[in-house]
Design a protein around this motif. Structure first.
Motif, PDB file in Angstrom:
ATOM      1  N   SER A  11       0.845  -1.199   0.000  1.00 48.01           N
ATOM      2  CA  SER A  11       0.000   0.000   0.000  1.00 48.01           C
ATOM      3  C   SER A  11       0.877   1.245   0.000  1.00 48.01           C
ATOM      4  N   ILE A  12       0.376   2.276  -0.661  1.00 49.13           N
ATOM      5  CA  ILE A  12       1.055   3.557  -0.689  1.00 49.13           C
ATOM      6  C   ILE A  12       0.030   4.605  -0.281  1.00 49.13           C
ATOM      7  N   GLY A  13       0.228   5.173   0.887  1.00 45.55           N
ATOM      8  CA  GLY A  13      -0.715   6.141   1.424  1.00 45.55           C
ATOM      9  C   GLY A  13      -0.728   7.446   0.647  1.00 45.55           C
ATOM     10  N   PRO A  14      -1.741   8.270   0.900  1.00 40.92           N
ATOM     11  CA  PRO A  14      -1.841   9.571   0.240  1.00 40.92           C
ATOM     12  C   PRO A  14      -0.606  10.434   0.515  1.00 40.92           C
ATOM     13  N   LYS A  15      -0.213  11.183  -0.483  1.00 38.33           N
ATOM     14  CA  LYS A  15       0.929  12.100  -0.383  1.00 38.33           C
ATOM     15  C   LYS A  15       2.191  11.392   0.126  1.00 38.33           C
ATOM     16  N   THR A  16       2.442  10.204  -0.431  1.00 40.24           N
ATOM     17  CA  THR A  16       3.572   9.385  -0.012  1.00 40.24           C
ATOM     18  C   THR A  16       4.443   9.031  -1.218  1.00 40.24           C
ATOM     19  N   VAL A  17       5.748   8.976  -0.974  1.00 39.54           N
ATOM     20  CA  VAL A  17       6.694   8.513  -1.988  1.00 39.54           C
ATOM     21  C   VAL A  17       7.510   7.390  -1.381  1.00 39.54           C
ATOM     22  N   GLN A  18       7.566   6.256  -2.073  1.00 39.79           N
ATOM     23  CA  GLN A  18       8.493   5.184  -1.698  1.00 39.79           C
ATOM     24  C   GLN A  18       9.750   5.427  -2.526  1.00 39.79           C
ATOM     25  N   ARG A  19      10.814   5.795  -1.846  1.00 39.10           N
ATOM     26  CA  ARG A  19      12.061   6.208  -2.498  1.00 39.10           C
ATOM     27  C   ARG A  19      12.599   5.123  -3.430  1.00 39.10           C
ATOM     28  N   PRO A  20      13.466   5.517  -4.378  1.00 35.42           N
ATOM     29  CA  PRO A  20      14.002   4.545  -5.331  1.00 35.42           C
ATOM     30  C   PRO A  20      14.692   3.363  -4.655  1.00 35.42           C
ATOM     31  N   HIS A  21      14.490   2.223  -5.257  1.00 37.06           N
ATOM     32  CA  HIS A  21      15.122   0.979  -4.835  1.00 37.06           C
ATOM     33  C   HIS A  21      15.229   0.092  -6.061  1.00 37.06           C
ATOM     34  N   ARG A  22      15.998  -0.976  -5.948  1.00 38.14           N
ATOM     35  CA  ARG A  22      16.145  -1.912  -7.057  1.00 38.14           C
ATOM     36  C   ARG A  22      16.426  -3.300  -6.511  1.00 38.14           C
ATOM     37  N   HIS A  23      16.203  -4.299  -7.359  1.00 41.29           N
ATOM     38  CA  HIS A  23      16.463  -5.693  -7.008  1.00 41.29           C
ATOM     39  C   HIS A  23      16.635  -6.482  -8.293  1.00 41.29           C
ATOM     40  N   ASN A  24      17.270  -7.630  -8.193  1.00 41.92           N
ATOM     41  CA  ASN A  24      17.543  -8.449  -9.374  1.00 41.92           C
ATOM     42  C   ASN A  24      16.314  -9.193  -9.889  1.00 41.92           C
ATOM     43  N   SER A  25      15.277  -9.272  -9.090  1.00 43.00           N
ATOM     44  CA  SER A  25      14.075  -9.981  -9.534  1.00 43.00           C
ATOM     45  C   SER A  25      13.234  -9.082 -10.433  1.00 43.00           C
ATOM     46  N   VAL A  26      12.529  -9.708 -11.365  1.00 44.77           N
ATOM     47  CA  VAL A  26      11.558  -8.990 -12.190  1.00 44.77           C
ATOM     48  C   VAL A  26      10.265  -8.911 -11.384  1.00 44.77           C
ATOM     49  N   ALA A  27       9.489  -7.855 -11.577  1.00 47.99           N
ATOM     50  CA  ALA A  27       8.212  -7.735 -10.866  1.00 47.99           C
ATOM     51  C   ALA A  27       7.100  -7.506 -11.888  1.00 47.99           C
ATOM     52  N   LEU A  28       6.082  -8.325 -11.796  1.00 43.49           N
ATOM     53  CA  LEU A  28       4.845  -8.117 -12.546  1.00 43.49           C
ATOM     54  C   LEU A  28       3.883  -7.497 -11.552  1.00 43.49           C
ATOM     55  N   ASP A  29       3.552  -6.218 -11.754  1.00 40.75           N
ATOM     56  CA  ASP A  29       2.804  -5.440 -10.776  1.00 40.75           C
ATOM     57  C   ASP A  29       1.353  -5.260 -11.214  1.00 40.75           C
ATOM     58  N   LEU A  30       0.422  -5.763 -10.406  1.00 42.97           N
ATOM     59  CA  LEU A  30      -1.005  -5.603 -10.647  1.00 42.97           C
ATOM     60  C   LEU A  30      -1.518  -4.498  -9.739  1.00 42.97           C
ATOM     61  N   CYS A  31      -2.048  -3.448 -10.329  1.00 41.52           N
ATOM     62  CA  CYS A  31      -2.633  -2.361  -9.549  1.00 41.52           C
ATOM     63  C   CYS A  31      -4.019  -2.809  -9.086  1.00 41.52           C
ATOM     64  N   VAL A  32      -4.145  -3.072  -7.803  1.00 40.52           N
ATOM     65  CA  VAL A  32      -5.408  -3.542  -7.229  1.00 40.52           C
ATOM     66  C   VAL A  32      -6.390  -2.389  -7.093  1.00 40.52           C
ATOM     67  N   SER A  33      -5.900  -1.240  -6.662  1.00 36.23           N
ATOM     68  CA  SER A  33      -6.771  -0.091  -6.447  1.00 36.23           C
ATOM     69  C   SER A  33      -5.947   1.185  -6.503  1.00 36.23           C
ATOM     70  N   ALA A  34      -6.455   2.169  -7.244  1.00 37.62           N
ATOM     71  CA  ALA A  34      -5.764   3.460  -7.344  1.00 37.62           C
ATOM     72  C   ALA A  34      -6.790   4.570  -7.530  1.00 37.62           C
TER      73      ALA A  34
END
Length: 151
Positions: A11-34
């Protein structure tokens, strides 16, 4: 999910930024709610600058039910600019395999910027220009003996 795949509900709350990060795994991202289009997005790119900003990022806007792919090794940050709505994403990654092999190599931008300030750059966390690469290669040419393998 399996020994190879894992998932989590993020979850990403209102007016929030999750700072840059990286990893070797690939991610398939499904937006559940926006919230409405354009309020929540992910920025992705191959490199960060010395201040921790993603260089020439690609922007992926979140849309409920939409999917995007975060390539392995790419820096990415998640942004929710809405004033009152939490956004939800369900990434599925092949991180289980990397975790088992101890090669996931997750990195967080604040750690990498600090290492850079200390002169301790690891891997390809920061952009290297063609000029810098040429200078590095020239130094290496002078330090490494020229082996003739008879080829």
């Amino acid at each position: 999910l399996t020994h190879v795949l894992w998932s989590l509900l993020n979850s990403i709350g209102p007016k929030t930024v999750q700072r840059p990060h990286r990893h070797n795994s690939v991610a398939l991202d499904l937006c559940v709610s926006a919230p409405p289009f354009g309020k929540v997005y992910t920025l992705m790119g191959k490199e960060i600058d010395t201040e921790g900003r993603i260089i020439d990022p690609i922007r992926c806007d979140w849309v409920t039910g939409g999917v995007f792919v975060t390539p392995p090794g790419w820096w990415h940050s998640h942004h929710n600019e809405s004033s009152d709505t939490t956004a939800w994403v369900l990434p599925v990654q092949d991180a289980g395999l990397y975790t088992f092999q101890r090669t996931l190599d997750i990195r967080f931008v604040d750690d990498e910027v600090q290492l850079h300030k200390e002169g301790r750059i690891r891997g390809s966390a920061f952009q290297v220009t063609n000029r810098q690469y040429t200078e590095i290669a020239a130094i290496a040419d002078n330090d490494i003996p020229n082996f003739d393998y008879g080829l």
